[in-house]
Design an enzyme around this catalytic site. Structure first.
Site, mmCIF file in Angstrom:
data_model
loop_
_atom_site.group_PDB
_atom_site.id
_atom_site.type_symbol
_atom_site.label_atom_id
_atom_site.label_comp_id
_atom_site.label_asym_id
_atom_site.label_seq_id
_atom_site.Cartn_x
_atom_site.Cartn_y
_atom_site.Cartn_z
ATOM 1 N N GLU A 1 -10.974 2.294 18.713
ATOM 2 C CA GLU A 1 -11.763 2.109 17.442
ATOM 3 C C GLU A 1 -12.995 1.480 17.762
ATOM 4 O OE1 GLU A 1 -10.162 2.354 13.790
ATOM 5 O OE2 GLU A 1 -10.739 0.712 13.551
ATOM 6 N N ALA B 1 -3.483 3.788 9.305
ATOM 7 C CA ALA B 1 -3.059 2.013 9.646
ATOM 8 C C ALA B 1 -3.350 1.072 10.471
ATOM 9 C CB ALA B 1 -1.334 1.867 9.586
ATOM 10 N N ARG B 2 -2.976 1.536 11.506
ATOM 11 C CA ARG B 2 -3.417 0.871 12.903
ATOM 12 C C ARG B 2 -3.703 2.165 13.863
ATOM 13 N NH1 ARG B 2 -6.212 -1.945 9.916
ATOM 14 N NH2 ARG B 2 -6.434 -4.008 10.188
ATOM 15 N N ILE C 1 1.110 -1.348 -0.261
ATOM 16 C CA ILE C 1 -0.166 -0.113 0.352
ATOM 17 C C ILE C 1 1.297 1.609 -0.104
ATOM 18 C CG2 ILE C 1 -2.022 1.279 1.060
ATOM 19 C CD1 ILE C 1 -2.993 -1.266 2.553
ATOM 20 N N ARG D 1 11.302 -1.232 8.399
ATOM 21 C CA ARG D 1 11.891 -2.101 8.740
ATOM 22 C C ARG D 1 13.546 -2.357 8.269
ATOM 23 N NH1 ARG D 1 8.094 -7.188 9.863
ATOM 24 N NH2 ARG D 1 7.524 -6.545 7.676
ATOM 25 N N HIS E 1 -13.122 4.373 9.845
ATOM 26 C CA HIS E 1 -11.789 3.144 9.274
ATOM 27 C C HIS E 1 -12.535 2.946 7.907
ATOM 28 C CE1 HIS E 1 -9.189 -0.815 10.312
ATOM 29 N NE2 HIS E 1 -9.294 -0.363 9.202
HETATM 30 C C1 GLV Z 1 -8.022 -2.371 6.913
HETATM 31 O O1 GLV Z 1 -7.567 -2.188 8.234
HETATM 32 C C2 GLV Z 1 -6.899 -3.783 6.420
HETATM 33 O O2 GLV Z 1 -6.203 -4.037 7.395
HETATM 34 O O3 GLV Z 1 -7.400 -4.320 5.170
#
Ligand code: GLV
Length: 329
Positions: free
Chosen positions: A264, A234-235, A154, A174, A282
């Protein structure tokens, strides 16, 4: 017939496909609590999840469970040590969401840089009386420096789009990506600190792991330019949301775009009163075509993982392939 749980509402035609192979228990209601998930997994051979936490307790209570297919590329909801110890296969849905998610990263970054939602709220509130030379001044994307943290598939799709905006691309990962990818993207490797100091627009596209918890906290935000933006697709948990609220309020950075949040959907309520942040629930992969592709891929992984269909025993996206063929323990 083997039994599966589909833990979330998904496209009904995907459920129909699954019913050709399995006895399907489909949760069409609210997100299952941990207790309810454990109870409904107890007699199942497989499950299709979307971010639902599955760990040692759930696996111990479901002795037949052999495959859990996540409808997401990220699978930090799986406790992989527990999966490996129990020889349970996890799968995810990479690649099919790369382009839609990269598009969305740009949408969020541009909305933050050009203050789109902030100015829209102002307009809707009836505050637009006159044109003003200094109304909602933002920062340019074109010709600026894009900093991508997490140069996976991505991240690369996101960086590729920077060419059209004549941006310089720096990235941190990384490990360095292959030289031909760096050349194709015209991307320069940088340390995290160097990237944060130099980038005009920072985008986070890295997986959430224990090591990445609060990768961006107060110390990192302090390195960024006061004109810079930060976008997280991302997260939650990768950014310290409390530190971010503070940095946005004090204008230590100009703006942020967030699609993901710590805890979330119960996000830090302070974010709601910060004007210079764009908030979305999200939805980075949420186009009809991409969500369909993700649901079908998760279903294909589950079908193949449980030894059915044309790819029986050879699911496309195993995250712990070493357990394939091993007896459940
Ligand atoms: C969405 O957050 C995914 O990880 O696909």
């Amino acid at each position: 017939m083997q039994k599966i749980l589909v833990a979330r509402p998904i496209f009904p035609d995907v459920i129909e496909r699954l019913k050709q192979y399995f006895d399907v228990d489909w949760n069409q209601g609210d997100v299952l609590s941990a207790d309810e998930l454990t109870r409904r997994l107890a007699d199942k051979d497989g499950a299709l999840t979307a971010g639902d936490p599955v760990g040692a307790a759930e696996l111990a209570a479901a002795p037949r469970l052999r495959v859990v297919a996540n409808m997401a590329v990220g699978y930090n909801n799986f406790d992989m040590a527990a999966f490996n110890a129990a020889n349970v296969l996890g799968t995810n849905t990479p690649d099919v969401l790369n382009e839609s998610t990269a598009d969305f990263g740009w949408a969020l970054m541009m909305a933050a840089a050009r203050r789109i939602t902030e100015s829209e709220h102002w307009l809707r509130a009836g505050q637009w009386q006159k044109w003003a030379y200094d109304a909602f001044l933002g920062s340019d994307l074109h010709g600026s420096t894009l900093g991508v943290i997490g140069m996976g598939r991505i991240g690369q799709a996101l960086a590729r789009r920077a060419k059209g905006f004549n941006m310089q691309v720096i990235y941190h990962n990384r490990s360095r990506v292959a030289p031909e990818i760096e050349a194709e993207l015209n991307a320069e490797y940088a340390s995290k600190q160097d990237l944060l100091r130099r980038a005009d627009h920072v985008v986070l596209v890295l997986p959430y792991t224990k090591e990445n918890h609060h990768t961006i906290g107060a110390a990192e935000l302090a390195l960024m330019k006061p004109t810079a933006t930060l976008t997280n697709i991302a997260r939650g948990g990768i950014v310290d949301d409390v530190a971010l609220v503070e940095a946005l309020r004090s204008k230590q950075i100009a703006a942020a775009g967030l699609d993901v949040f710590e805890g979330e959907p119960n996000l830090n309520q302070d974010l709601l009163s910060v004007p210079n942040v764009v908030l979305t629930p999200h939805i980075a992969s949420a186009t009809e075509a991409t969500r369909r592709a993700m649901a079908n891929l998760a279903a294909d992984n589950l079908i193949a993982g449980l030894g059915e269909g044309p790819r029986a025993g050879r699911p496309l996206n195993p995250v712990n392939p070493d357990v394939i063929g091993k007896a459940r323990s």
